[in-house]
Design a protein around this motif. Structure first.
Motif, PDB file in Angstrom:
ATOM      1  N   THR A   1      43.374  46.190  33.483  1.00  0.00           N
ATOM      2  CA  THR A   1      42.532  45.059  33.096  1.00  0.00           C
ATOM      3  C   THR A   1      43.154  44.412  31.856  1.00  0.00           C
ATOM      4  O   THR A   1      44.072  44.967  31.232  1.00  0.00           O
ATOM      5  N   TYR A   2      42.609  43.264  31.485  1.00  0.00           N
ATOM      6  CA  TYR A   2      43.078  42.609  30.254  1.00  0.00           C
ATOM      7  C   TYR A   2      42.824  43.525  29.059  1.00  0.00           C
ATOM      8  O   TYR A   2      43.694  43.688  28.190  1.00  0.00           O
TER       9      TYR A   2
ATOM     10  N   GLY B   1      37.605  37.887  32.526  1.00  0.00           N
ATOM     11  CA  GLY B   1      37.080  38.980  33.342  1.00  0.00           C
ATOM     12  C   GLY B   1      36.039  38.564  34.363  1.00  0.00           C
ATOM     13  O   GLY B   1      35.585  37.421  34.418  1.00  0.00           O
TER      14      GLY B   1
ATOM     15  N   GLY C   1      32.312  48.468  35.643  1.00  0.00           N
ATOM     16  CA  GLY C   1      32.855  47.141  35.390  1.00  0.00           C
ATOM     17  C   GLY C   1      31.935  46.224  34.607  1.00  0.00           C
ATOM     18  O   GLY C   1      32.308  45.093  34.310  1.00  0.00           O
TER      19      GLY C   1
ATOM     20  N   ASN D   1      33.129  49.121  30.938  1.00  0.00           N
ATOM     21  CA  ASN D   1      34.449  48.517  31.155  1.00  0.00           C
ATOM     22  C   ASN D   1      35.490  49.570  31.507  1.00  0.00           C
ATOM     23  O   ASN D   1      35.343  50.749  31.173  1.00  0.00           O
TER      24      ASN D   1
ATOM     25  N   ASP E   1      39.923  50.245  31.735  1.00  0.00           N
ATOM     26  CA  ASP E   1      41.233  49.776  31.279  1.00  0.00           C
ATOM     27  C   ASP E   1      42.290  49.839  32.378  1.00  0.00           C
ATOM     28  O   ASP E   1      43.189  49.007  32.448  1.00  0.00           O
TER      29      ASP E   1
ATOM     30  N   TYR F   1      47.855  39.520  40.627  1.00  0.00           N
ATOM     31  CA  TYR F   1      46.489  39.785  40.188  1.00  0.00           C
ATOM     32  C   TYR F   1      45.746  40.515  41.313  1.00  0.00           C
ATOM     33  O   TYR F   1      45.849  40.133  42.484  1.00  0.00           O
TER      34      TYR F   1
ATOM     35  N   ALA G   1      36.124  44.253  38.891  1.00  0.00           N
ATOM     36  CA  ALA G   1      36.963  43.878  37.746  1.00  0.00           C
ATOM     37  C   ALA G   1      38.214  43.177  38.264  1.00  0.00           C
ATOM     38  O   ALA G   1      38.611  43.351  39.423  1.00  0.00           O
ATOM     39  N   TYR G   2      38.806  42.374  37.378  1.00  0.00           N
ATOM     40  CA  TYR G   2      40.110  41.786  37.640  1.00  0.00           C
ATOM     41  C   TYR G   2      41.177  42.679  37.000  1.00  0.00           C
ATOM     42  O   TYR G   2      41.023  43.121  35.854  1.00  0.00           O
ATOM     43  N   PHE G   3      42.256  42.893  37.732  1.00  0.00           N
ATOM     44  CA  PHE G   3      43.368  43.710  37.248  1.00  0.00           C
ATOM     45  C   PHE G   3      44.675  42.928  37.377  1.00  0.00           C
ATOM     46  O   PHE G   3      44.786  41.995  38.172  1.00  0.00           O
TER      47      PHE G   3
END
Length: 494
Positions: A64-65, A88, A112, A117, A119, A244, A473-475
């Protein structure tokens, strides 16, 4: 034009690992950045090089960011990622855009959310019965000092059938690994073959442009671990061969789905027909429209489950306009269907062509494709230490794309969740729709079915929400070169 560096690409981009039926997704946070980088430097991540025999195991890693930040990435590198990745999946604006509202809102997620959250995502794949041993191999002695587990998303092998009972994963875009595709400014008809840059960063996309991504000055510390940027030779390309990754836990209410259909259809047989209309395919994966008689680039002419478009069904008489597969991929070209030539095509280009209710009612497919890599789960707990609830059955939806806004988010918001798709009104995707009413407008809990005559329609109302979002979540899925760079450079910030 340069070739593709398969040895630097994580294998999940090229392979679905279908024979590795045992799988779990481990979601963790970073406890100690130094030890995390040390573990990452030796992690046995699988690449995309083709082998004569399928592997016994595979490991893939995405961040993740927050994970990249906690690992020690520089502010300059982090600033070059897309806004969607940086902000996110769990913020309120994005939740409304994607239909994650009501009991699917992020604050109710099992993982998420703002309070849970993650990582790092570890994707572990193994042959039947070999997952635990593979996990023990991967999670070495230093693992526990480097990371803390948020949850483990276990999966179930259901024989390629999703929990509602329909064959899944039969349609994917074909990536142009040979880099032989030269997309035209306007392409009249549907193609299933898309430019590599639609999924992998660092390559031209369907616009013949490079998607923005993190670049590093060629003279920077450890930059020689990264390849040169094709269009900017003075820079090293951190994003190249990366993508992504979107991961969402979608819980399916199977009992409610079939109860509703039986109640409104009147019999088990009629319920199955209505379910097929909602999906756009029969249970065996066969589409409701006939195979195309015209060649579709990137689709095998003998594959009746994928060699089709909707040009032969302009009135939605066989496959309803609102069916899930028609929303998820309209299978159209850049111009309205059916294709025309000569003076008619010129008039169409000038906006003077023949108009129908569905002309220009949806965007062209080739700019919004995603590569799906999800896995089903059933009776597999997804609870976390902070949340003792669990999701019973559904899909851990996973997709890869190079542009979150133009691809995943457009598809989810403008095609699946929109109540105005393809000239329809007041209805969203029959499977995934949120059913949330729009203030001052009609309810959105309906699905329109064709009758025997063109123009005649029947509407089913009162659809419940059949799918609930339980996490996401975005990764960023880095290349193996970028993984080495991360392991080598994080400490330079401290």
């Amino acid at each position: 034009m340069n070739s593709v560096e398969f040895e630097a690409i994580q294998g999940i981009v090229r392979f679905g690992y279908g024979k590795l039926t045992d799988c779990s997704f481990l979601l963790v946070t970073i406890k100690n950045a130094d030890k995390a980088r040390l573990w990452l430097s030796a992690a046995p991540v699988s690449n995309a090089v083709a082998r004569s025999e399928a592997p016994q195991t595979a490991l893939q890693i995405a961040f993740t960011y927050e994970g990249l930040n906690n690992l020690g990435c520089t502010a300059d590198l982090l600033s070059q990622f897309s806004t969607e990745f940086k902000t996110g999946l769990n913020n309120n604006a994005r939740a409304r855009l994607l239909g994650d509202v009501g009991n699917s809102a992020p604050e109710q997620w099992l993982w998420g959310s703002a309070t849970s959250n993650v990582d790092l995502l570890l994707m572990l794949y193994a042959r039947p019965g070999a997952l635990d041993a593979w996990k023990n191999t991967v999670l070495t002695a230093g693992w526990g000092d480097a990371f803390a587990t948020v949850t483990e998303l276990k999966t179930s092998y259901l024989g390629g059938v999703e929990p509602f009972g329909f064959t899944d994963g039969v349609s994917q875009p074909e990536l142009d690994w040979e880099r032989s595709r030269h997309p035209q400014q306007i392409e009249d008809t549907y193609t299933n073959r898309i430019s590599l840059g639609e999924v992998l960063l660092g390559y031209p996309n369907e616009y013949n442009r490079y998607t923005d991504r993190p670049l590093v000055p060629a003279g920077a510390f450890a930059a020689d671990l990264l390849p040169l940027a094709e269009e900017q030779p003075g820079m090293r390309d951190f994003g190249r061969n990366g993508s992504y990754l979107v991961l969402r836990t979608l819980e399916q209410n199977v009992e409610e789905f079939w109860r509703f259909l039986r109640e409104h259809a009147g019999s088990d047989e009629a319920a199955e027909v209505m379910a097929a209309a909602m999906v756009g395919r029969r249970k065996d994966g066969a589409p409701l429209v006939e195979p195309s008689t015209i060649a579709i680039p990137g689709a095998d002419a003998n594959d009746n489950r994928n060699h089709f478009d909707f040009a032969s069904d302009p009135e939605g008489m066989k496959c309803p306009f609102g069916a899930h597969i028609r929303r998820a991929n309209p299978r159209n070209g850049d111009l309205p269907s059916p294709p025309v030539s000569g003076i008619k095509r010129l008039l169409t280009l000038l906006g003077l062509g023949e108009k129908t209710l569905h002309s220009d009612a949806k965007a062209s497919s080739r700019f919004h494709r995603i590569l799906r890599r999800g896995r089903e789960f059933k009776d597999a707990s997804t609870s976390t230490q902070a949340n003792t609830q669990s999701a019973n059955e559904g899909i851990h939806f996973m997709c890869l794309n190079a542009n979150l806004a133009r691809q995943f988010e457009f598809l989810q918001s403008a095609w699946l969740m929109s109540t105005k798709f393809d000239a329809l009104t007041d209805e969203s995707d029959p499977l995934l729709g949120s059913r949330e009413p729009i203030q001052g407008a009609a309810p959105t809990d309906r699905f329109t079915l064709p009758e025997s005559q063109p123009g005649e329609r029947r509407t089913v109302e009162g659809l419940p929400r059949f799918v609930r979002v339980r996490g996401g979540a975005y990764f960023f899925l880095p290349s193996l070169a970028s993984l080495r760079y991360l392991a080598a450079t994080g400490s330079s910030r401290e």
